[in-house]
Design a protein around this motif. Structure first.
Motif, mmCIF file in Angstrom:
data_model
loop_
_atom_site.group_PDB
_atom_site.id
_atom_site.type_symbol
_atom_site.label_atom_id
_atom_site.label_comp_id
_atom_site.label_asym_id
_atom_site.label_seq_id
_atom_site.Cartn_x
_atom_site.Cartn_y
_atom_site.Cartn_z
ATOM 1 N N PRO A 87 0.813 -1.227 0.000
ATOM 2 C CA PRO A 87 0.000 0.000 0.000
ATOM 3 C C PRO A 87 0.841 1.269 0.000
ATOM 4 O O PRO A 87 0.454 2.267 -0.619
ATOM 5 C CB PRO A 87 -0.819 -0.137 1.280
ATOM 6 N N GLU A 88 2.002 1.233 0.635
ATOM 7 C CA GLU A 88 2.853 2.425 0.676
ATOM 8 C C GLU A 88 3.527 2.735 -0.660
ATOM 9 O O GLU A 88 4.177 3.762 -0.803
ATOM 10 C CB GLU A 88 3.920 2.305 1.769
ATOM 11 N N ASP A 89 3.345 1.864 -1.641
ATOM 12 C CA ASP A 89 3.829 2.155 -2.996
ATOM 13 C C ASP A 89 2.858 3.034 -3.771
ATOM 14 O O ASP A 89 3.153 3.466 -4.888
ATOM 15 C CB ASP A 89 4.063 0.862 -3.781
ATOM 16 N N THR A 90 1.709 3.288 -3.203
ATOM 17 C CA THR A 90 0.694 4.112 -3.850
ATOM 18 C C THR A 90 1.227 5.519 -4.105
ATOM 19 O O THR A 90 1.848 6.125 -3.233
ATOM 20 C CB THR A 90 -0.568 4.178 -2.987
ATOM 21 N N GLY A 91 0.957 6.028 -5.309
ATOM 22 C CA GLY A 91 1.373 7.378 -5.646
ATOM 23 C C GLY A 91 1.360 7.602 -7.138
ATOM 24 O O GLY A 91 1.059 6.686 -7.913
ATOM 25 N N MET A 92 1.702 8.809 -7.527
ATOM 26 C CA MET A 92 1.864 9.134 -8.938
ATOM 27 C C MET A 92 3.314 8.854 -9.301
ATOM 28 O O MET A 92 4.232 9.318 -8.619
ATOM 29 C CB MET A 92 1.538 10.609 -9.189
ATOM 30 N N TYR A 93 3.500 8.085 -10.351
ATOM 31 C CA TYR A 93 4.831 7.699 -10.783
ATOM 32 C C TYR A 93 5.210 8.476 -12.048
ATOM 33 O O TYR A 93 4.428 8.529 -13.002
ATOM 34 C CB TYR A 93 4.896 6.201 -11.048
ATOM 35 N N TYR A 94 6.407 9.054 -12.013
ATOM 36 C CA TYR A 94 6.892 9.882 -13.106
ATOM 37 C C TYR A 94 8.169 9.316 -13.701
ATOM 38 O O TYR A 94 9.059 8.875 -12.975
ATOM 39 C CB TYR A 94 7.187 11.297 -12.624
ATOM 40 N N CYS A 95 8.270 9.397 -15.005
ATOM 41 C CA CYS A 95 9.493 9.096 -15.724
ATOM 42 C C CYS A 95 10.234 10.417 -15.921
ATOM 43 O O CYS A 95 9.602 11.449 -16.180
ATOM 44 C CB CYS A 95 9.123 8.463 -17.067
ATOM 45 N N ALA A 96 11.566 10.397 -15.811
ATOM 46 C CA ALA A 96 12.333 11.627 -15.944
ATOM 47 C C ALA A 96 13.671 11.350 -16.598
ATOM 48 O O ALA A 96 14.198 10.230 -16.524
ATOM 49 C CB ALA A 96 12.553 12.267 -14.577
ATOM 50 N N VAL A 97 14.211 12.380 -17.235
ATOM 51 C CA VAL A 97 15.505 12.288 -17.902
ATOM 52 C C VAL A 97 16.404 13.438 -17.471
ATOM 53 O O VAL A 97 15.960 14.586 -17.380
ATOM 54 C CB VAL A 97 15.352 12.321 -19.440
ATOM 55 N N LYS A 98 17.663 13.099 -17.189
ATOM 56 C CA LYS A 98 18.687 14.099 -16.917
ATOM 57 C C LYS A 98 19.784 13.924 -17.952
ATOM 58 O O LYS A 98 20.238 12.801 -18.177
ATOM 59 C CB LYS A 98 19.263 13.924 -15.516
ATOM 60 N N PHE A 99 20.217 15.008 -18.555
ATOM 61 C CA PHE A 99 21.249 14.925 -19.588
ATOM 62 C C PHE A 99 22.629 14.957 -18.945
ATOM 63 O O PHE A 99 22.874 15.709 -18.005
ATOM 64 C CB PHE A 99 21.086 16.081 -20.569
ATOM 65 N N GLY A 100 23.528 14.113 -19.470
ATOM 66 C CA GLY A 100 24.870 14.051 -18.915
ATOM 67 C C GLY A 100 25.136 12.707 -18.279
ATOM 68 O O GLY A 100 24.292 11.804 -18.263
ATOM 69 N N TRP A 101 26.347 12.552 -17.718
ATOM 70 C CA TRP A 101 26.770 11.257 -17.211
ATOM 71 C C TRP A 101 26.305 10.954 -15.790
ATOM 72 O O TRP A 101 26.133 9.796 -15.436
ATOM 73 C CB TRP A 101 28.300 11.168 -17.247
ATOM 74 N N SER A 102 26.134 11.973 -14.975
ATOM 75 C CA SER A 102 25.775 11.699 -13.592
ATOM 76 C C SER A 102 24.321 11.277 -13.490
ATOM 77 O O SER A 102 23.491 11.605 -14.345
ATOM 78 C CB SER A 102 26.023 12.927 -12.712
ATOM 79 N N CYS A 103 24.028 10.538 -12.435
ATOM 80 C CA CYS A 103 22.693 9.985 -12.251
ATOM 81 C C CYS A 103 22.280 10.176 -10.794
ATOM 82 O O CYS A 103 22.288 9.226 -10.016
ATOM 83 C CB CYS A 103 22.689 8.507 -12.635
ATOM 84 N N PRO A 104 21.904 11.398 -10.420
ATOM 85 C CA PRO A 104 21.585 11.681 -9.023
ATOM 86 C C PRO A 104 20.169 11.243 -8.663
ATOM 87 O O PRO A 104 19.401 10.799 -9.521
ATOM 88 C CB PRO A 104 21.719 13.199 -8.961
ATOM 89 N N SER A 105 19.852 11.397 -7.401
ATOM 90 C CA SER A 105 18.511 11.030 -6.951
ATOM 91 C C SER A 105 17.636 12.248 -6.683
ATOM 92 O O SER A 105 16.497 12.105 -6.273
ATOM 93 C CB SER A 105 18.618 10.199 -5.665
ATOM 94 N N THR A 106 18.159 13.434 -6.973
ATOM 95 C CA THR A 106 17.433 14.668 -6.693
ATOM 96 C C THR A 106 16.527 15.036 -7.853
ATOM 97 O O THR A 106 17.002 15.208 -8.971
ATOM 98 C CB THR A 106 18.421 15.824 -6.455
ATOM 99 N N PRO A 107 15.228 15.183 -7.614
ATOM 100 C CA PRO A 107 14.312 15.529 -8.709
ATOM 101 C C PRO A 107 14.705 16.808 -9.446
ATOM 102 O O PRO A 107 14.546 16.898 -10.664
ATOM 103 C CB PRO A 107 12.963 15.693 -8.010
#
Length: 123
Positions: A87-107
């Motif tokens: 149940p705690e997985d409930t929410g709106m899920y978004y796909c996102a893209v960041k350009f470049g090599w790094s892959c952070p967790s900050t929206p």
């Protein structure tokens, strides 16, 4: 211009599975990070999983072992396989893209977003 379109959300019972799909277009960059984020009502948007240009992945602790992020490079399609849903997985899920090599967790670091797909898990 990058466009992201999510699908695959819906309702599931606790313990069930769903697969989210993100169709991407306009990805002409040589390196980028793709990610799934989610946002529950009244809560901040949080990283669920990321996948880098080198295909390395990261996951939020809450979904490790249950969710899998993957990509079909030929189709420019990103997936999120969600198993053993809670149940705690409930929410709106978004796909996102960041350009470049790094892959952070900050929206805030991500430049392109889809419109979101709702996931609701009932107990």
């Amino acid at each position: 211009q990058v466009q992201l379109v999510e699908s695959g959300g819906g309702e599931a019972q606790s313990g069930g599975s769903l697969r989210l799909v993100c169709a991407a277009s306009g990805l002409t960059y040589s390196s980028y990070c793709m990610a799934w984020f989610r946002q529950a009502p009244g809560k901040e948007r949080e990283r669920v999983a990321t996948l880098s240009s080198t295909r390395s992945t990261t996951y939020a602790d809450s979904v490790k072992g249950r969710f899998t992020i993957s990509i079909d490079g030929a189709k420019n399609t990103l997936y999120l396989q969600m198993n053993t849903l809670r149940p705690e997985d409930t929410g709106m899920y978004y796909c996102a893209v960041k350009f470049g090599w790094s892959c952070p967790s900050t929206p805030a670091a991500f430049q392109a977003w889809g419109q979101g797909t709702q996931v609701t898990v009932s107990s």
